[in-house]
Design a protein around this motif. Structure first.
Motif, PDB file in Angstrom:
ATOM      1  N   VAL A 282      -2.904  -6.698  -9.260  1.00 20.48           N
ATOM      2  CA  VAL A 282      -3.671  -6.783  -8.023  1.00 20.48           C
ATOM      3  C   VAL A 282      -3.282  -8.073  -7.307  1.00 20.48           C
ATOM      4  CG1 VAL A 282      -5.960  -7.010  -7.002  1.00 20.48           C
ATOM      5  CG2 VAL A 282      -5.599  -5.440  -8.918  1.00 20.48           C
ATOM      6  N   SER A 283      -2.962  -7.961  -6.032  1.00 20.36           N
ATOM      7  CA  SER A 283      -2.624  -9.124  -5.216  1.00 20.36           C
ATOM      8  C   SER A 283      -3.664  -9.289  -4.122  1.00 20.36           C
ATOM      9  CB  SER A 283      -1.237  -8.968  -4.584  1.00 20.36           C
ATOM     10  OG  SER A 283      -0.231  -8.860  -5.566  1.00 20.36           O
ATOM     11  N   LEU A 284      -4.064 -10.535  -3.879  1.00 20.97           N
ATOM     12  CA  LEU A 284      -5.011 -10.865  -2.823  1.00 20.97           C
ATOM     13  C   LEU A 284      -4.429 -11.999  -1.990  1.00 20.97           C
ATOM     14  CD1 LEU A 284      -8.299 -10.889  -4.954  1.00 20.97           C
ATOM     15  CD2 LEU A 284      -7.488  -9.026  -3.471  1.00 20.97           C
ATOM     16  N   PHE A 285      -4.712 -11.994  -0.695  1.00 25.46           N
ATOM     17  CA  PHE A 285      -4.196 -13.071   0.152  1.00 25.46           C
ATOM     18  C   PHE A 285      -5.135 -13.294   1.330  1.00 25.46           C
ATOM     19  CE2 PHE A 285      -2.068  -9.041   0.974  1.00 25.46           C
ATOM     20  CZ  PHE A 285      -2.273  -8.839   2.337  1.00 25.46           C
ATOM     21  N   LEU A 327      -6.672 -13.802   8.685  1.00 27.89           N
ATOM     22  CA  LEU A 327      -6.127 -12.598   8.056  1.00 27.89           C
ATOM     23  C   LEU A 327      -6.495 -12.570   6.586  1.00 27.89           C
ATOM     24  CD1 LEU A 327      -2.466 -11.317   8.361  1.00 27.89           C
ATOM     25  CD2 LEU A 327      -3.348 -11.937   6.122  1.00 27.89           C
ATOM     26  N   PHE A 328      -6.812 -11.394   6.080  1.00 31.11           N
ATOM     27  CA  PHE A 328      -6.975 -11.229   4.644  1.00 31.11           C
ATOM     28  C   PHE A 328      -6.574  -9.812   4.258  1.00 31.11           C
ATOM     29  CE2 PHE A 328     -11.072  -9.919   6.338  1.00 31.11           C
ATOM     30  CZ  PHE A 328     -11.381  -8.780   5.598  1.00 31.11           C
ATOM     31  N   GLY A 329      -6.256  -9.639   2.983  1.00 29.90           N
ATOM     32  CA  GLY A 329      -5.853  -8.318   2.529  1.00 29.90           C
ATOM     33  C   GLY A 329      -5.509  -8.329   1.059  1.00 29.90           C
ATOM     34  N   ASN A 331      -3.202  -5.927  -2.293  1.00 32.06           N
ATOM     35  CA  ASN A 331      -2.307  -4.868  -2.752  1.00 32.06           C
ATOM     36  C   ASN A 331      -2.646  -4.535  -4.193  1.00 32.06           C
ATOM     37  OD1 ASN A 331       0.469  -4.506  -4.491  1.00 32.06           O
ATOM     38  ND2 ASN A 331       0.549  -3.326  -2.589  1.00 32.06           N
ATOM     39  N   VAL A 332      -2.633  -3.255  -4.510  1.00 36.61           N
ATOM     40  CA  VAL A 332      -2.802  -2.783  -5.885  1.00 36.61           C
ATOM     41  C   VAL A 332      -1.520  -2.068  -6.280  1.00 36.61           C
ATOM     42  CG1 VAL A 332      -4.118  -1.314  -7.455  1.00 36.61           C
ATOM     43  CG2 VAL A 332      -5.286  -2.544  -5.609  1.00 36.61           C
ATOM     44  N   ASP A 333      -0.951  -2.446  -7.402  1.00 36.24           N
ATOM     45  CA  ASP A 333       0.321  -1.874  -7.843  1.00 36.24           C
ATOM     46  C   ASP A 333       0.171  -1.392  -9.288  1.00 36.24           C
ATOM     47  OD1 ASP A 333       3.478  -1.848  -7.235  1.00 36.24           O
ATOM     48  OD2 ASP A 333       3.175  -2.428  -9.327  1.00 36.24           O
ATOM     49  N   TYR A 334       0.458  -0.111  -9.517  1.00 39.52           N
ATOM     50  CA  TYR A 334       0.361   0.455 -10.867  1.00 39.52           C
ATOM     51  C   TYR A 334       1.695   1.073 -11.261  1.00 39.52           C
ATOM     52  CZ  TYR A 334      -0.946   3.322 -14.857  1.00 39.52           C
ATOM     53  OH  TYR A 334      -1.003   3.887 -16.110  1.00 39.52           O
ATOM     54  N   ARG A 335       2.154   0.760 -12.461  1.00 38.82           N
ATOM     55  CA  ARG A 335       3.419   1.265 -12.974  1.00 38.82           C
ATOM     56  C   ARG A 335       3.212   1.885 -14.350  1.00 38.82           C
ATOM     57  NH1 ARG A 335       7.989  -0.761 -10.132  1.00 38.82           N
ATOM     58  NH2 ARG A 335       7.253  -2.008  -8.359  1.00 38.82           N
ATOM     59  N   SER A 336       3.777   3.058 -14.518  1.00 38.21           N
ATOM     60  CA  SER A 336       3.717   3.760 -15.801  1.00 38.21           C
ATOM     61  C   SER A 336       5.084   4.370 -16.059  1.00 38.21           C
ATOM     62  CB  SER A 336       2.641   4.846 -15.785  1.00 38.21           C
ATOM     63  OG  SER A 336       2.617   5.552 -17.019  1.00 38.21           O
ATOM     64  N   GLY A 337       5.776   3.803 -17.015  1.00 39.91           N
ATOM     65  CA  GLY A 337       7.129   4.274 -17.270  1.00 39.91           C
ATOM     66  C   GLY A 337       8.014   4.020 -16.072  1.00 39.91           C
ATOM     67  N   ARG A 338       8.633   5.061 -15.587  1.00 39.21           N
ATOM     68  CA  ARG A 338       9.536   4.926 -14.447  1.00 39.21           C
ATOM     69  C   ARG A 338       8.847   5.185 -13.106  1.00 39.21           C
ATOM     70  NH1 ARG A 338      14.932   4.716 -15.873  1.00 39.21           N
ATOM     71  NH2 ARG A 338      15.418   5.135 -18.055  1.00 39.21           N
ATOM     72  N   PHE A 339       7.574   5.555 -13.144  1.00 37.34           N
ATOM     73  CA  PHE A 339       6.835   5.833 -11.914  1.00 37.34           C
ATOM     74  C   PHE A 339       6.021   4.607 -11.492  1.00 37.34           C
ATOM     75  CE2 PHE A 339       7.552  10.051 -13.648  1.00 37.34           C
ATOM     76  CZ  PHE A 339       7.842  10.815 -12.517  1.00 37.34           C
ATOM     77  N   TYR A 340       5.816   4.477 -10.195  1.00 37.06           N
ATOM     78  CA  TYR A 340       4.917   3.440  -9.699  1.00 37.06           C
ATOM     79  C   TYR A 340       4.261   3.914  -8.408  1.00 37.06           C
ATOM     80  CZ  TYR A 340       8.706   2.196  -6.449  1.00 37.06           C
ATOM     81  OH  TYR A 340       9.683   2.226  -5.488  1.00 37.06           O
ATOM     82  N   VAL A 341       3.076   3.373  -8.150  1.00 36.17           N
ATOM     83  CA  VAL A 341       2.341   3.682  -6.930  1.00 36.17           C
ATOM     84  C   VAL A 341       1.543   2.443  -6.558  1.00 36.17           C
ATOM     85  CG1 VAL A 341       0.342   4.620  -8.166  1.00 36.17           C
ATOM     86  CG2 VAL A 341       0.771   5.312  -5.793  1.00 36.17           C
ATOM     87  N   GLY A 342       1.388   2.206  -5.289  1.00 34.65           N
ATOM     88  CA  GLY A 342       0.657   1.028  -4.841  1.00 34.65           C
ATOM     89  C   GLY A 342      -0.033   1.284  -3.517  1.00 34.65           C
ATOM     90  N   ALA A 343      -0.952   0.394  -3.168  1.00 34.06           N
ATOM     91  CA  ALA A 343      -1.656   0.491  -1.894  1.00 34.06           C
ATOM     92  C   ALA A 343      -1.835  -0.912  -1.330  1.00 34.06           C
ATOM     93  CB  ALA A 343      -3.013   1.165  -2.073  1.00 34.06           C
ATOM     94  N   THR A 344      -1.673  -1.027  -0.010  1.00 38.28           N
ATOM     95  CA  THR A 344      -1.781  -2.318   0.673  1.00 38.28           C
ATOM     96  C   THR A 344      -2.728  -2.177   1.856  1.00 38.28           C
ATOM     97  OG1 THR A 344       0.530  -2.788   0.105  1.00 38.28           O
ATOM     98  CG2 THR A 344      -0.503  -4.196   1.753  1.00 38.28           C
ATOM     99  N   ALA A 345      -3.566  -3.186   2.057  1.00 39.57           N
ATOM    100  CA  ALA A 345      -4.474  -3.210   3.202  1.00 39.57           C
ATOM    101  C   ALA A 345      -4.483  -4.611   3.796  1.00 39.57           C
ATOM    102  CB  ALA A 345      -5.887  -2.803   2.783  1.00 39.57           C
ATOM    103  N   VAL A 346      -4.471  -4.693   5.118  1.00 44.96           N
ATOM    104  CA  VAL A 346      -4.469  -5.979   5.821  1.00 44.96           C
ATOM    105  C   VAL A 346      -5.424  -5.896   7.008  1.00 44.96           C
ATOM    106  CG1 VAL A 346      -3.103  -7.665   7.106  1.00 44.96           C
ATOM    107  CG2 VAL A 346      -2.076  -6.472   5.180  1.00 44.96           C
ATOM    108  N   TYR A 347      -6.245  -6.928   7.167  1.00 46.60           N
ATOM    109  CA  TYR A 347      -7.134  -7.048   8.322  1.00 46.60           C
ATOM    110  C   TYR A 347      -6.819  -8.363   9.027  1.00 46.60           C
ATOM    111  CZ  TYR A 347     -11.308  -7.807  11.154  1.00 46.60           C
ATOM    112  OH  TYR A 347     -12.162  -8.048  12.192  1.00 46.60           O
ATOM    113  N   THR A 348      -6.661  -8.328  10.350  1.00 48.38           N
ATOM    114  CA  THR A 348      -6.323  -9.513  11.126  1.00 48.38           C
ATOM    115  C   THR A 348      -7.250  -9.628  12.323  1.00 48.38           C
ATOM    116  OG1 THR A 348      -3.983  -9.226  10.544  1.00 48.38           O
ATOM    117  CG2 THR A 348      -4.492 -10.751  12.329  1.00 48.38           C
ATOM    118  N   SER A 349      -7.738 -10.846  12.547  1.00 43.42           N
ATOM    119  CA  SER A 349      -8.582 -11.126  13.703  1.00 43.42           C
ATOM    120  C   SER A 349      -7.963 -12.282  14.483  1.00 43.42           C
ATOM    121  CB  SER A 349     -10.002 -11.496  13.263  1.00 43.42           C
ATOM    122  OG  SER A 349     -10.781 -11.892  14.372  1.00 43.42           O
TER     123      SER A 349
END
Length: 664
Positions: A282-285, A327-329, A331-349
């Motif tokens: 999990v990444s936060l910024f 700005l804040f947002g 990312n969630v990154d999940y990896r299992s074997g050779r597969f991976y999936v992630g999601a990113t969200a960003v909010y800016t004012s």
């Protein structure tokens, strides 16, 4: 058996390509460049990234997937192969062992010598503060540029003097700690005067910690980041079509320090990547910073967000830090074997509403508003032969953008890549940067197909074709338009010689002279080069050709000779000389020449003239390096160079660059 091979490989000729031999990776970067790449803002970020990696090499024996993903020339399969080799055979005793990874090409192995080393493997325990202070490495770099001429603005118009200079401090402890700051001053900007009473016009401060337990990366101060394919956020790096082929279109997720003098492409605050469970990160910024903008008259809304960083005149200085964002947002990154999936969200004012001028129809769907949000999902699979990756994003614009790649290794010597993208003309994201023909993640759909083939070990062939459609009018195209781009490049290496040839034809629809209908602008560009390399001497001769057919025909060419000589172990000499002749700016040509450390040096030329540059570097007292460069450009077809405040009232211009590096 492995130990015997290691002993042999430890003395292989590849070791001659150590960092002391010069920046050969710059030549690689230039070979993967195209006209649009060098002129884009992301190119400087990419160059800064490789400079950082060269000065702070990674221990390949302890490198994580995120570490290896920083190298833009490695494919997802290359990264898997390196990781698998280390898992199967244990730590490398020298980088010569890279030759045992059969699918890793000679050129990539050679490049890794600049950015990695084979170090000891210790337990993954974050070092104590005592050891960090005691064994950490310090670097101080001071740079000065002295022009032997006056621009019009230097005489009357600029707020400061004509000299450009910077100071840079960097502290690092292996792969764990990096701390530093940079102060930078462009020519013409005030120094310890006016609004720059604190000295330099631009400062950057950063602290990056890695491998701190469950904290993979923690960045404080000014930083850059990229997640997925860059449709939601990417101000870290970006390359063009050839480099996409080299990396087989893979995405990456990483956070790094903003250690360059770029004043317009960074975030400020904190960012971190945390390992929650095996395979789950999990990444936060968060970021809060001021930035430059052109404001609309009357209501003080933002017309354009600026990124040049120049504050030389009163008008430019009035725009300095006149707006801000929060700005804040994450990312969630999940990896299992050779597969991976992630999601990113960003909010800016933004503190002011963004209201671009829409009198020109192509600007109608530019980003607008005071608050913005974007969300995206990235996904992929990395197999021994077949791989795919992609990202799909949307946001407050209520439109969609998607990019997807499929690559297949037909054999150990041949790979193909197909890339599809669709960016709605209504989609926008303030910090997006990804593969595109039109220069933005907006108003584009297209198909790209590329091929890399090594029919024999000494010959490498790269080719691509790309078709793009722009549904909404673009700059210089008043209606929907199309483009096609095709390139073929051959590189032949034998013993100490390298021969390369490239041809590119690009066709793009643009307005005719009366703007009544679209006509084709056709660009032909070719390059031939021959290079010789030994331990002490490197020579390269290159010919560039350009022919453009649009409203008028324009032709240009340039022949360049580069030479590098290593005198003893401490002195390096570089000389470049080029003659160019072009009919207009449309047929301009580029030439690579060696510059200062952390310096971007791919100048362009048009008209008729010569370019000569001489660089000398000397290592002394073990910890000191002094570099000097003299470069001059002489034009035969004009009495002045440039325009407006940048105008030089002469037909020639000469600059002196000086740099001192101290490493302790």
């Amino acid at each position: 058996m492995k130990n015997l091979l290691i002993v042999v490989l430890s003395f292989c000729p590849l070791l001659s390509f150590c960092a002391g031999e010069g920046h050969e990776w710059e030549q690689f970067l230039y070979q993967l460049s195209e006209l649009e790449d060098i002129e884009s803002s992301s190119w400087e970020s990419s160059f800064d990234l490789l400079c950082d990696l060269e000065e702070n090499p990674i221990n390949i024996n302890t490198a994580s997937r995120e570490d290896l993903e920083q190298f833009p020339f490695l494919t997802a399969k290359d990264i898997e192969d390196i990781s698998e080799y280390l898992y199967r055979y244990g730590p490398m005793k020298s980088l010569g062992e890279l030759v045992m990874i059969k699918d890793l090409s000679y050129y990539k192995r050679r490049l890794l010598f600049y950015f990695t080393y084979a170090g000891d493997v210790h337990k993954k325990v974050f070092p104590s503060l005592k050891n960090i202070v005691k064994y950490g490495k310090h670097e101080i770099v001071g740079t000065l540029k002295v022009p032997f001429y006056n621009r019009k603005g230097d005489i009357n118009g600029y707020l400061g003097y004509k000299y450009k200079h910077s100071i840079r401090y960097d502290f690092d402890y292996g792969d764990y700690v990096r701390l530093g700051f940079l102060g930078s001053q462009d020519a013409g900007e005030p120094f310890f005067a006016g609004r720059n009473k604190m000295g330099y016009d631009f400062y950057s401060f950063y602290l990056v910690l890695k491998k701190l337990g469950h904290i993979k990366t923690l960045a404080l101060g000014r930083y850059r980041l990229r997640f997925g394919m860059g449709l939601v956020i990417n101000n870290n790096f970006g390359f063009g079509k050839l480099s996409t082929l080299s990396s087989m279109g893979r995405g990456s997720s990483n956070i790094r320090a903003h250690s360059s003098a770029s004043d317009g492409n960074y975030l400020q605050g904190a960012a971190g990547t945390f390992n929650i469970l095996k395979g789950l990160d999990v990444s936060l910024f968060v970021s809060s910073r001021k930035f430059d903008a052109t404001l609309n008259k009357g209501d003080s809304t933002i017309a354009t967000i600026l990124s040049s960083g120049y504050h030389r005149t009163k008008t430019e200085m009035d725009k300095k830090n006149n707006s801000s964002h929060f700005l804040f947002g994450g990312n969630v990154d999940y990896r299992s074997g050779r597969f991976y999936v992630g999601a990113t969200a960003v909010y800016t004012s933004l503190d002011k509403e963004l209201v671009p001028k829409t009198t020109a129809v192509y600007r109608k769907h530019y980003a607008h508003g005071k608050t913005f949000y974007n969300i995206g999902v990235n996904y992929g699979y990395t197999g021994s032969r077949f791989s795919f990756s992609g990202e799909t994003a949307t946001g407050g614009c209520k439109a969609m953008a998607t990019i997807n790649t499929i690559s297949y290794n037909i054999s150990d010597r041949m790979s193909v890549l197909a890339l599809q993208r669709f960016y709605s003309y209504k989609y926008y994201a303030l910090f997006a940067e990804s593969f595109s023909e039109g220069g933005a993640v907006q108003n584009e759909s297209g198909i790209y197909v590329g091929l890399t083939w090594r029919p024999i070990s000494s010959l490498n062939i790269m080719a691509y074709t790309d078709f793009a459609y722009f549904a909404w009018p673009k700059y210089q195209a008043s209606n929907s338009s199309r483009s096609s781009d095709n390139l073929l490049q051959l590189t032949f290496m034998k013993s100490k010689w390298t021969f390369a040839a490239r041809y590119r034809i690009k066709v793009r629809e643009k307005d005719n002279a009366d703007k009544t209908y679209l006509i084709n602008k056709i660009d032909h560009r070719g390059r031939l080069s021959a290079a010789y390399s030994s331990n002490e001497l490197r020579l390269k001769t290159q010919v560039d050709l350009a022919y453009t057919s649009y409203k008028e025909n324009s032709m240009g060419w340039m022949i360049t000779q580069n030479a590098h000589y290593k005198l003893r172990k401490t002195i390096n000499l570089d000389l470049s000389f080029g003659y160019f002749k072009t009919d207009s700016y449309d047929s301009r040509v580029y030439s690579y020449e060696k510059g200062m450390l952390y310096s971007f040096s791919f100048p362009s030329f048009y008209g008729n003239g010569i370019r000569c540059a001489f660089v000398a570097s000397c290592d002394f007292l073990k910890s000191f390096t002094f570099i000097a460069k003299v470069g001059t450009t002489k034009y035969f077809d004009r009495d002045q160079i440039g325009s407006s405040y940048q105008m030089i009232a002469h037909s020639s211009a000469t600059d002196l660059d000086l740099q001192l590096r101290i490493r302790l």
